[in-house]
Motif scaffolding. Structure first.
Motif, PDB file in Angstrom:
ATOM      1  N   ILE A 276       4.068  -3.385   0.332  1.00  0.00           N
ATOM      2  CA  ILE A 276       4.623  -4.706   0.235  1.00  0.00           C
ATOM      3  C   ILE A 276       3.669  -5.726  -0.303  1.00  0.00           C
ATOM      4  O   ILE A 276       4.284  -6.422  -1.086  1.00  0.00           O
ATOM      5  CB  ILE A 276       4.771  -5.225   1.923  1.00  0.00           C
ATOM      6  N   GLY A 277       2.312  -5.653  -0.090  1.00  0.00           N
ATOM      7  CA  GLY A 277       1.398  -6.683  -0.645  1.00  0.00           C
ATOM      8  C   GLY A 277       1.536  -6.226  -2.374  1.00  0.00           C
ATOM      9  O   GLY A 277       1.605  -7.185  -3.011  1.00  0.00           O
TER      10      GLY A 277
ATOM     11  N   GLU B 211      -3.840   2.769  13.402  1.00  0.00           N
ATOM     12  CA  GLU B 211      -3.397   1.426  12.858  1.00  0.00           C
ATOM     13  C   GLU B 211      -3.424   1.671  11.282  1.00  0.00           C
ATOM     14  O   GLU B 211      -2.757   1.289  10.481  1.00  0.00           O
ATOM     15  CB  GLU B 211      -4.280   0.080  12.876  1.00  0.00           C
ATOM     16  N   ILE B 212      -4.793   2.446  10.739  1.00  0.00           N
ATOM     17  CA  ILE B 212      -5.040   2.580   9.385  1.00  0.00           C
ATOM     18  C   ILE B 212      -3.788   3.657   8.850  1.00  0.00           C
ATOM     19  O   ILE B 212      -3.044   3.290   7.791  1.00  0.00           O
ATOM     20  CB  ILE B 212      -6.326   3.166   8.853  1.00  0.00           C
TER      21      ILE B 212
ATOM     22  N   LEU C 179      -0.371   1.780   4.335  1.00  0.00           N
ATOM     23  CA  LEU C 179       0.770   2.289   3.231  1.00  0.00           C
ATOM     24  C   LEU C 179       1.706   1.245   3.079  1.00  0.00           C
ATOM     25  O   LEU C 179       2.098   0.718   1.975  1.00  0.00           O
ATOM     26  CB  LEU C 179       1.181   3.636   3.367  1.00  0.00           C
ATOM     27  N   ILE C 180       2.058   0.687   4.259  1.00  0.00           N
ATOM     28  CA  ILE C 180       3.240  -0.176   4.348  1.00  0.00           C
ATOM     29  C   ILE C 180       2.554  -1.607   3.613  1.00  0.00           C
ATOM     30  O   ILE C 180       3.245  -2.257   2.809  1.00  0.00           O
ATOM     31  CB  ILE C 180       3.686  -0.371   5.774  1.00  0.00           C
TER      32      ILE C 180
ATOM     33  N   LEU D  44      -6.805   4.166  -3.638  1.00  0.00           N
ATOM     34  CA  LEU D  44      -7.926   3.739  -2.380  1.00  0.00           C
ATOM     35  C   LEU D  44      -6.889   3.810  -0.955  1.00  0.00           C
ATOM     36  O   LEU D  44      -7.523   4.015   0.018  1.00  0.00           O
ATOM     37  CB  LEU D  44      -8.283   2.310  -2.445  1.00  0.00           C
ATOM     38  N   SER D  45      -5.818   3.428  -0.994  1.00  0.00           N
ATOM     39  CA  SER D  45      -4.811   3.654   0.422  1.00  0.00           C
ATOM     40  C   SER D  45      -4.757   4.965   1.002  1.00  0.00           C
ATOM     41  O   SER D  45      -4.902   5.359   1.894  1.00  0.00           O
ATOM     42  CB  SER D  45      -3.349   2.855   0.194  1.00  0.00           C
ATOM     43  N   ILE D  46      -4.671   5.986  -0.276  1.00  0.00           N
ATOM     44  CA  ILE D  46      -4.532   7.164   0.041  1.00  0.00           C
ATOM     45  C   ILE D  46      -5.839   7.794   0.888  1.00  0.00           C
ATOM     46  O   ILE D  46      -5.912   8.456   1.713  1.00  0.00           O
ATOM     47  CB  ILE D  46      -3.917   8.327  -1.254  1.00  0.00           C
ATOM     48  N   LEU D  47      -6.970   7.265   0.026  1.00  0.00           N
ATOM     49  CA  LEU D  47      -8.301   7.838   0.506  1.00  0.00           C
ATOM     50  C   LEU D  47      -8.347   7.285   1.785  1.00  0.00           C
ATOM     51  O   LEU D  47      -8.967   8.033   2.832  1.00  0.00           O
ATOM     52  CB  LEU D  47      -9.292   7.079  -0.353  1.00  0.00           C
TER      53      LEU D  47
END
Ligand code: ADP
Length: 459
Positions: free
Chosen positions: A37-38, A26-27, A32-33, A65-68
């Motif tokens: 979008i957010g 799920e992560i 990333l999506i 943070l998302s990439i991490l």
């Protein structure tokens, strides 16, 4: 009740592998999506109000943070699959960074409070509530991750509302905290249910494995049983055939003995002449060849055909009758034939002979048991586009309806005093249907039972 569920979920650190893998999936798919979008939505709403450098900083931290998070979840996935002890550390890091992700969304509500108008704080409220509710299905497979994410957002949101100080905002802050508590309960419930499902499916899997092993064992036990049955049935047939051979040998042996005695007497009385000698020697020679032929037939009969061989139905019938006919006819049973199946095909001739012998022996037993006058057995062979056939029909009156259904079962016999083993038809059916790929069926005709063997054409 609800608090108990939350407590139990919170205390469970031994997450099933499947649930950890669900979280990592799920992560990797969702983060990333959701970030894209957010973030786009946030920039569209706030670019007029929030200073450019703060917006950029927020975006950079959010993306980093998302990439991490994706990186850590990948590591977590690999460790989980390899049962690496580092799994626990990576799970902890993933939960911490998930909480930070929630915190970053919570920051947006503070930015709304500080820079935008009051209306925008309500937009943020709606977005944040949607995010926290939706996160149940994405992060809910690990309760700690979901709780950390949701509480980071909602605490930030509530504190930003309390900061504004008026009654309406304080009420919303309280509602946010209450809904966080409610969502914690829902998340805990979801998590425990998922655990239960996983546990049940693991149980089911192990149950299936045990079942498979048991089936495997039963199958090999069945094969062993079949081999034993085959052996038993063959021994029974051999016994019958020895009686037939003994019967066939009696007369030739008698003639040989007479010829020898004749010569012996003539020698004693000095009346021997060359012509008598030659005649008697010729008789002895012919008969010993016949006896030897009988032995060959007998030996061939019980050779197991390992590979398919060229044969024909008529050949099978003729060889079998060579051994059986005289013996059966001696019991006042007429054997008649109507053979029209000399076309050769690949099959197991010796096994077919054994089946025919079984059918003939059964017909003979039924005729003798019922004291049938003008007892007869008729063998018919024929062929068509689909295959090759032979039928063995008798005039012994047929088979009772209640016997009919059990006829081919192992050990089913109606013969008394150890006269029957109940294996003949069981093994015959196995040979024809499993070995030769054909069918063995039975029906009652006017005068008696009729067994039919159908063998398919090759290809
Ligand atoms: P067994 O001959 O040792 O009894 P089989 O499996 O060969 O075992 O035959 C099972 C039973 O089928 C026999 O006991 C008999 O009751 C019945 N049966 C077989 N062939 C015939 C037939 N031609 N006519 C009447 N009954 C038959």
């Amino acid at each position: 009740m609800q608090s108990d569920i939350i407590y139990r979920s919170f205390k469970s650190y031994d997450h099933p592998t499947e649930l950890v893998l669900m979280l990592t999936k799920e992560i990797q798919n969702g983060v990333l999506i959701a970030t894209l979008i957010g973030s786009a939505l946030f920039v569209l709403l706030f670019n007029e109000y929030v200073p450019y450098y703060i917006l950029s900083l927020w975006l950079i931290v959010q993306f980093a943070l998302s990439i991490l998070r994706v990186y850590l979840s990948r590591k977590l996935e690999l460790c989980t699959k390899k049962s690496d002890p580092l799994q626990a550390s990576y799970l902890r890091y993933s939960i911490i960074t998930t909480a930070l992700g929630g915190f970053m969304w919570g920051v947006t509500s503070w930015l709304a409070v500080i820079y935008a108008s009051e209306a925008y704080t309500y937009y943020i409220l709606v977005i944040v509530m949607g995010l926290t509710a939706g996160a149940i299905t994405t992060l809910g497979s690990i309760f700690h991750a979901y709780a950390a994410f949701m509480w980071s957002i909602l605490l930030m949101l509530a504190s930003s509302f309390i900061y504004q100080g008026d009654n309406a905002h304080i009420v919303i802050a309280i509602i946010s905290i209450l809904s966080a508590t409610f969502l914690t309960g829902t998340g805990a419930d979801y998590y425990l249910k998922m655990r239960k499902i996983i546990e049940l499916s693991i149980e089911l899997q192990s149950f299936n494995t045990v079942l498979e092993e048991r089936v495997q064992k039963e199958v090999s036990r069945n094969v062993e049983k079949d081999i034993q049955l085959m052996h038993q049935s063959r021994l029974a047939q051999m016994g019958e055939m020895i009686s037939m051979i003994a019967h066939q040998w009696r007369q030739p042996l008698h003639i040989i003995s007479t010829a020898a005695t004749d010569m012996d007497l003539k020698i004693q009385f000095g009346k021997i002449d060359d012509a008598t000698c030659l005649k008697n020697i010729e008789t002895i020679n012919t008969l010993t060849q016949h006896l030897s032929g009988t032995i060959d037939d007998f030996r061939d009969f019980f050779k197991v055909t390992k590979e398919r061989e060229l044969t024909s139905v008529d050949e099978v019938v003729n060889v079998t009758l060579r051994i059986v006919k005289e013996y059966v006819e001696n019991k006042k049973i007429l054997i008649s034939t109507d053979l029209d199946c000399s076309e050769q095909f690949n099959s197991y001739p010796n096994e077919l002979k054994q089946v025919l012998l079984n059918l003939l022996k059964n017909a003979e037993d039924a005729l003798l048991e019922n004291w049938v006058k003008d007892a007869s057995i008729h063998i018919k062979s024929y062929h068509d586009d689909a295959g090759y056939y032979f039928e063995v029909c008798d005039n012994a009156g047929g088979i009772d309806d209640e016997v009919m259904g059990k006829l081919f079962a192992a050990y089913f016999t109606t013969k008394e005093d150890a006269m029957g083993t109940g294996l003949g038809l069981y093994m015959s059916k196995k040979i024809i249907e499993e070995h030769c790929g054909g069918t063995l069926s039975v029906s009652n005709r006017e005068e008696g039972a009729c067994f039919k063997v159908a063998l398919p054409r090759e290809g």
